[in-house]
Design an enzyme around this catalytic site. Structure first.
Site, short mmCIF file in Angstrom:
data_model
loop_
_atom_site.label_atom_id
_atom_site.label_comp_id
_atom_site.label_asym_id
_atom_site.label_seq_id
_atom_site.Cartn_x
_atom_site.Cartn_y
_atom_site.Cartn_z
N ASN A 8 62.83 19.25 -17.11
CA ASN A 8 62.79 20.71 -17.17
C ASN A 8 61.43 21.12 -16.60
O ASN A 8 60.42 21.03 -17.29
CB ASN A 8 62.96 21.14 -18.63
CG ASN A 8 62.90 22.63 -18.81
OD1 ASN A 8 62.71 23.38 -17.84
ND2 ASN A 8 63.03 23.07 -20.05
N ARG A 91 67.21 20.74 -15.44
CA ARG A 91 67.48 22.13 -15.77
C ARG A 91 67.16 22.96 -14.53
O ARG A 91 66.05 22.87 -14.00
CB ARG A 91 66.58 22.56 -16.91
CG ARG A 91 66.82 23.98 -17.30
CD ARG A 91 65.88 24.38 -18.37
NE ARG A 91 66.31 25.63 -18.95
CZ ARG A 91 65.86 26.10 -20.09
NH1 ARG A 91 65.00 25.41 -20.78
NH2 ARG A 91 66.30 27.24 -20.55
N HIS A 179 69.69 31.40 -20.56
CA HIS A 179 69.72 30.60 -21.80
C HIS A 179 71.10 29.97 -22.04
O HIS A 179 71.49 29.67 -23.17
CB HIS A 179 69.35 31.44 -23.05
CG HIS A 179 67.90 31.82 -23.12
ND1 HIS A 179 67.47 33.05 -23.53
CD2 HIS A 179 66.79 31.11 -22.83
CE1 HIS A 179 66.15 33.10 -23.49
NE2 HIS A 179 65.71 31.92 -23.06
N ARG A 237 57.31 39.29 -21.90
CA ARG A 237 58.20 40.14 -21.07
C ARG A 237 58.71 41.30 -21.91
O ARG A 237 58.96 41.14 -23.10
CB ARG A 237 59.39 39.30 -20.57
CG ARG A 237 59.00 38.27 -19.55
CD ARG A 237 60.15 37.32 -19.26
NE ARG A 237 60.00 36.06 -19.95
CZ ARG A 237 60.97 35.14 -20.10
NH1 ARG A 237 62.16 35.36 -19.59
NH2 ARG A 237 60.74 34.01 -20.73
N GLU A 375 68.71 22.10 -25.75
CA GLU A 375 69.13 22.24 -24.35
C GLU A 375 69.09 20.90 -23.62
O GLU A 375 69.92 20.63 -22.77
CB GLU A 375 68.21 23.26 -23.65
CG GLU A 375 68.47 24.68 -24.13
CD GLU A 375 67.25 25.57 -24.09
OE1 GLU A 375 66.21 25.20 -24.71
OE2 GLU A 375 67.31 26.63 -23.46
#
Ligand code: ADP
Length: 392
Positions: A8, A91, A179, A237, A375
């Protein structure tokens, strides 16, 4: 032992995990990361039982960019004995409009993924860098791309489009959602722990945050859109923002597009609103009123967005908290559930503090779960499935 490597790669960190393979079974062997790339590089890895394997810092110049971090990580991985690398799972943030599931990577796929760089300029090039390198170094080891967008690709068109002239949709300006690997993993867990729950909201509340509406285990709606800026407020964010604010900053305040991008990705959210920190732990520990404001805003927007997703589902049977904040903060969970009382959600306070996997009161009309996401395991599962049956 046959092994899978999961990668990732971001701009300032490279996370990796090694899984052992026995048939279709996966066992995690190593978790590692190199972070502070270009600033304070540090390579850390632990074995499955938590034993430290390496913890090394570097001069900023020695690991100045992602390719250098990949090289350093590879150098260390090659010192490990007993692993036969069978595949690498990556990923990849953007699968564009086309990829609704993971894919074995070849040169044509890589070109196509590179063409989505414009859709995710901050992430996609970093995600593709280790793929390119691994293809050069180990051309015989299969590589699989797993996308953050893929799980949402079954959305109805009227939910995926913006109300812009349709030509924009055709050019790829759509609500992709992100996600997805986390939500797919949670959907699999729910099949085990709550198979009867048909209408579920999953709240992935980490430094990036979003929510997803699952109907019968499939994503039908989420809070993110064309980019991972939309929806809930996050560490840095802002979440949902009137696009008029962006126009105003550029046209009236004279900010450059780059300056606005930096603001929206790095200086907004909890960090911007509190003026203190992007880390929820710091804000919860602070008695500064601006920290309280940022937390109140976060909770309020979570409740508001959950209401939106509950409308998309026509009511909810279950609500799931996951990711850093969702898994670890009883107080944030309690405040969000309080805002969902109108849906019949009620906590069991002791279970919430514990935390148990099921934290709702027995009379709650909504089952409330805390399920740790994974994940990397999802990527490993996809990678193993694809190398075992590439044409399935
Ligand atoms: P990422 O999106 O980076 O994978 P994580 O899912 O690991 O993020 O979540 C990281 C965030 O989780 C941290 O920034 C922190 O705000 C939050 N967090 C972790 N532990 C706690 C805690 N005990 N209480 C509140 N927030 C926490």
């Amino acid at each position: 032992m046959d092994a899978l490597l999961v990668i990732n790669a971001g701009s300032s960190s490279l996370k990796f995990q090694v899984f052992g393979i026995a048939g279709m079974d996966l066992t995690r062997q190593i978790r590692g990361k190199i972070d502070g790339i270009g600033t304070r590089p540090r390579l850390q890895a632990t074995a499955a039982d938590g034993t430290g394997l390496i913890d090394q810092t570097y001069d900023a110049k020695a690991v100045r960019d992602l390719p250098a971090a990949i090289a350093e990580t590879r150098r260390w991985l090659l010192t490990l004995e007993g692993f036969e690398l069978r595949a690498v799972g990556h990923r990849v943030v953007h699968g564009g409009p086309d990829y609704a599931r993971p894919v074995l990577i070849d040169a044509a796929v890589l070109d196509r993924l590179a063409s989505y760089q414009d859709l995710a300029p901050l992430h996609q090039p970093n995600n593709l860098a280790p793929i390119r390198l691994a293809m050069e170094i180990n051309p015989d080891v299969p590589q699989v791309a797993c996308f953050d967008t893929a799980f949402h690709r079954g959305h109805a068109k009227h939910t995926d489009c913006y109300a812009l002239p349709r030509a924009f949709y055709d050019q790829g300006i759509r609500r992709y959602g992100f996600h997805g690997l986390s939500y797919e993993y949670i959907a699999e867990r729910l099949r085990e722990v709550a198979p009867q729950a048909a209408r579920v909201i999953v709240a992935h509340l980490g430094s990036g945050a979003s929510m997803c509406a699952l109907r019968d285990g499939r994503s039908i709606e989420n809070t993110m859109g064309f980019t991972a800026l939309d929806g809930l407020p996050m560490g840095t964010r802002p979440g949902q923002l009137d696009p008029g604010v962006v126009l105003y900053l550029i046209m009236e305040k004279g900010m450059s597009a780059q300056a606005v991008s930096d603001l929206l990705y790095h200086d907004a959210g909890l960090k911007g609103l509190s003026g203190l920190s992007n880390d929820m732990r710091d804000l919860l520990a602070s008695d500064d009123p601006h920290a309280a404001l940022a937390v109140a805003h976060f909770v309020y927007r979570c409740v508001l967005n959950a209401g939106m997703l509950a409308a998309a589902l026509g009511g909810i049977d279950a609500f799931v908290f996951t990711a850093g904040v969702g898994e670890n903060s009883p107080s944030i969970r309690a405040r969000i559930v309080e805002g969902l009382a109108w849906l019949g959600a009620e906590l069991d306070p002791a279970a919430n503090e514990a935390p148990a996997a099921l934290i709702s009161a027995s009379k709650s009309r909504v089952a409330i779960h805390v399920l740790p996401t994974d994940e990397e395991l999802m990527i490993a599962r996809h990678t193993l499935a694809l190398i075992s049956a590439p044409n399935a």
